[in-house]
Structures are given as C-alpha cells and as structure tokens.
Design an enzyme around this catalytic site. Structure first.
Site, short mmCIF file in Angstrom:
data_model
loop_
_atom_site.label_atom_id
_atom_site.label_comp_id
_atom_site.label_asym_id
_atom_site.label_seq_id
_atom_site.Cartn_x
_atom_site.Cartn_y
_atom_site.Cartn_z
N GLU A 92 44.81 39.67 38.74
CA GLU A 92 45.30 40.65 39.69
C GLU A 92 45.17 40.11 41.11
OE1 GLU A 92 46.71 43.56 39.55
OE2 GLU A 92 46.42 44.30 37.51
N ASP A 106 55.75 43.91 39.04
CA ASP A 106 54.93 42.94 39.75
C ASP A 106 55.01 41.55 39.09
OD1 ASP A 106 53.46 44.39 37.69
OD2 ASP A 106 51.67 43.32 38.33
N HIS A 117 53.86 39.78 35.44
CA HIS A 117 53.75 40.96 34.58
C HIS A 117 55.12 41.46 34.15
CE1 HIS A 117 51.69 45.20 34.14
NE2 HIS A 117 52.15 44.74 32.99
#
Length: 458
Positions: free
Chosen positions: A303, A355, A345
């Site tokens: 992330e 994303d 993603h």
C-alpha cells in the site's frame, strides 16, 4: 487500496499562466499558536472556514490546517469516502469502530450530508471533535493556545485504536507544523501555515516510539505493526508469484490503524509513507493478507499512502523506497521484474478497484525496480489545467505540449529563465520535461519550493 471507491480531485481549472510560488516563511516562537490565519490571504472561502472554526472551538487554526493536510492534502474528494469511510478534508469517519462523523453532527448540528459535501461544515466538524477530545483529555483554556499541548489530541483524532499508529499520525501532523506548508486548493486559493518551532508534549505516546518497532519485520528496514488477526489468513495456499501495488485512499497512520480494526476485514503486507518512504509491515509475508481477492494467496500487497486522484502524494522518496522493497521481494521469491508479475490492484482479475490510478508513474517505478537508470529524472506532481510546455524557458517561446490537467511529470533538470510575476510573487525557475521535450514554469510544479530540491541545473 483494499476498499473504497475511486476518488476525484478537488482542484478546479486554473486560468492563465499564474500562481507564483510563495515567499519564504518565517518561524514562530516555540509552542505559540494563533486561531487566525498565519500566512493565508484573507477573504477567501477555505481560509475563512479554518479561521472561523478555530475561533468557534478554541482550536489553533494552524493545527486544523496541519491535520487536514496530513489527512487529505486539503482535498475533500467531492464527498466520496476514504477506505475506512472517512469524509472531507478533516476525514470525519463513520464506521462500526469510529464515529467522528456522527460526533461532529451532534456537536455542530450539521447533517451528515453537509459534513461530507460542504468543506466549511467539514472543517467546523473537525474542529468540534478536536475540541471535545481536548476537553476529555483535560486540556483547559490556559493551554489550548499552545500547539505543543495538542499532540495527544491529534494522535487520538487520527488513530484512536493504537498508540503506535497514533504516534505515527501525530508525528506527521507536527512535521507539517514544523516545516510549514503552502497548498493550492479549490479555484486556486492558497492555504498556508508558517513553520513553527514546536516541541510537542507527547504524553503517553512518547512510549510508543516507532523506532522501537524495527527489527521484527521480514523486510529489514521496515517497522512492524501487526494487523488484527481477523483481517488476514494465517499461512498460504500458493507460492508467492506477484507483487500488487495499491494506493491507500487515506493516510499512512490511518491505514495502519484501519488494518488493526476488526471491522476492516482487509489488510496488506506493507504500507509506504509519502513524505519519506518509511515502510511499515502489518502482515507477515508467510500469511495471506486480504488485499486483492483472486491474487491474495499468491501475492504480496504494498500500500502507498495517498489518493489516486492527487499526484502530489507520489513522491520520489515513496517511489524509491517502494521500488527497493519490490526488488527485495522479487529477489526473495524469484519473481520476474516485469509488468506481468508486478501489477496494480486494478489489473488483478476479479477486482473492481482503480488503484494505483492514472498518476502512478509505472515507467519510472519499473526503471527503479530494475535498476536501469530511473535516477536520471525525478517525478513531481503538477496542478492547473491547459498548462503549456515551452520550447525554451520563456512564455513567448513555441508551445511544444500541453498538460490538460493535474498529473505527474518527470523532471530532468531546471534553469533560471523568464521571470513570471503574479499577485506580488515572482519565480524565474523552469523545469525540463524529457517526456515532452520542453520546459514548464515551476509555478505549476505542486511543491512548496520555488527551486526544486534534488534536481540539477540544466
């Protein structure tokens, strides 16, 4: 991002060639704060909203701006939620574990819809919640004017479920206060905070020092802050073959805190901070984080702090740190360094996420992962619409390209060219963009510096 819909950018069109970079800001005495704007021009909507909310609730104006900047870069995302169902610049949250959105509605009598969609109401709601938390913590009138006294309140506001995440969150807010900030928001309005010489009173959070978490993670330089055990699955059913790139749709500390929340039902293995590339591991690589549906069992999820609609989050420090982590993972698991095995993603089958989004610079990122020369340029975010790229560093030279809206550009070098002046501010710096074959005025590079840090002279 494990959850949350795509987000749009707050900025609106800029007309003409102008918004000059700000003048140098001067520091203020340690701990001192004012509820009135410190650097911002008067008579503008958001500056007035921050000033009025600060005055109404006795919260330092600059603290409000620093919280909003740390949370969202002063972007309200048009009322769309973050990954943990937070709204607006102040990130008022309404989920099974956190209820600052509902609390703000009670304290201000604004409706939930107003708090989500009206920036002024959202700022007022954030101020009301901060004041309520200050009262609960025992911060009385005599101390409320001091920025250094608000640290525990900021930590609780941003990450109430974890002292370590709270420390990370409040440190980010106070970094903004120490550095100062100048940001362009809706309609070109500038919101600023002058640098403060402030030493925060951390209270119980002094014992939750992030550096104390090193050494326990799989990745040697990462911090270790484990996710709630019910937000991932122990073990794996497949070999690791893929690295999945995500964007958090939220702040660094807020994401780490969300992964600790039993209500989340999501997680990722690593989180990378925008400002300096700091890495925190939240799930062991041997375990299955819940981040990419069909690829969960065979992938490691990374992330990246920020929002897909706001390219200013994607700093060079973040790119380089993440690329180093991905190089480590590809070496460890024998993963090819290509776009078949290092994916976004949005590219994973069975996912409905977007994303890392259109502003993620895959070309630059992969060059860093492969180690084949990505260091010759540095990515920077831009702002404004219909921004001209010129053949030379002047506004009268041939236009060679146009940037239709905010994006990320690769800068090779910079020069002193034609002086551009607007509203009393001036800047003569221009950056060369090799992808476009021309120069852009540094006015449109969305960083506080007039002369870009770390970029050589052409």
């Amino acid at each position: 991002m494990p959850s949350g819909p795509p987000i749009r950018r707050l900025r609106t069109a800029l007309l003409g060639l102008a918004l000059a970079t700000g003048l140098a800001l001067t520091g203020q005495p340690a701990g001192a704060a004012s509820t009135s704007p410190s650097t911002a021009p008067a008579g503008t909507a958001l500056n007035e909203a921050f000033a009025r909310a600060a005055s109404a609730y006795g919260v330092p104006r600059d603290l409000l701006v620093a919280v909003a900047y740390a949370e969202t870069r002063l972007d309200d995302h048009h009322g769309l939620p973050s990954q943990d169902n937070g709204f607006g610049m102040m990130h008022l949250v309404g989920n099974p574990s956190r209820h600052t959105l509902e609390q703000a509605a009670r304290l201000t009598t604004a409706t939930a819809a107003e708090l989500k969609h009206d920036p002024a109401a959202n700022i007022r709601g954030g101020a009301a919640v901060l004041r309520a938390m200050a009262d609960e913590s025992g911060l009385r009138a005599a101390g409320r004017h001091r920025l250094d006294a608000w640290y525990p309140v900021a930590a609780r506001y941003g990450a109430p479920g974890s002292d370590t995440a709270g420390r990370l969150y409040a440190d980010a807010v106070y970094d903004v206060l120490r550095r100062g900030v100048r940001a362009h928001v809706r309609g070109g309005e500038e919101v600023g905070v002058a640098p403060h010489r402030v030493t925060p009173q951390r209270g119980k959070y002094a014992e939750a020092a992030p550096e104390g978490l090193t050494g326990a993670a799989d990745y040697p330089t990462a911090l270790w802050s484990p996710a709630y055990a019910g937000n991932y699955a122990a073990g794996r059913t497949s070999a690791v073959t893929t690295v999945v790139v995500h964007v958090t749709q939220g702040s660094y500390a807020g994401t780490i805190n969300w992964f600790k929340d039993p209500a989340a039902q999501v997680s990722a293995h690593y989180v990378v901070r925008s400002s300096d590339g700091q890495v925190t591991q939240t799930v062991r690589e041997r375990d299955t984080a819940w981040h990419a549906r069909s690829a969960n069992a065979s992938s490691v999820g990374i992330e990246h702090e920020g929002y897909i609609s706001t390219p200013s989050w994607f700093t060079d420090s973040m790119y380089r740190s993440s690329a180093a982590l991905t190089r480590y993972l590809t070496d460890k698991y024998g993963i090819p360094r290509d776009r078949t095995h290092i994916v976004g993603h949005s590219e994973v089958p069975g996912n409905d996420h977007t994303d890392p989004g259109p502003y993620w610079d895959w070309s630059y990122y992969m060059s860093l992962v492969r180690g084949d020369g990505g260091g010759t340029t540095t990515p920077f975010p831009t702002w404004g619409t219909d921004v001209s790229i010129r053949q030379q560093a002047t506004t009268t030279s041939t236009r060679v390209a146009t940037l239709p809206g905010p994006t990320t550009v690769r800068v090779r070098c910079q020069v002193h060219g034609q002086l551009v002046t607007y509203d009393g501010h001036s800047n003569d710096a221009w950056s060369y963009l090799p992808d476009h074959g021309g120069y852009i005025s540094n006015i449109f590079i969305d960083v506080p510096d007039a002369w870009l840090p770390g970029v050589p002279t052409c």
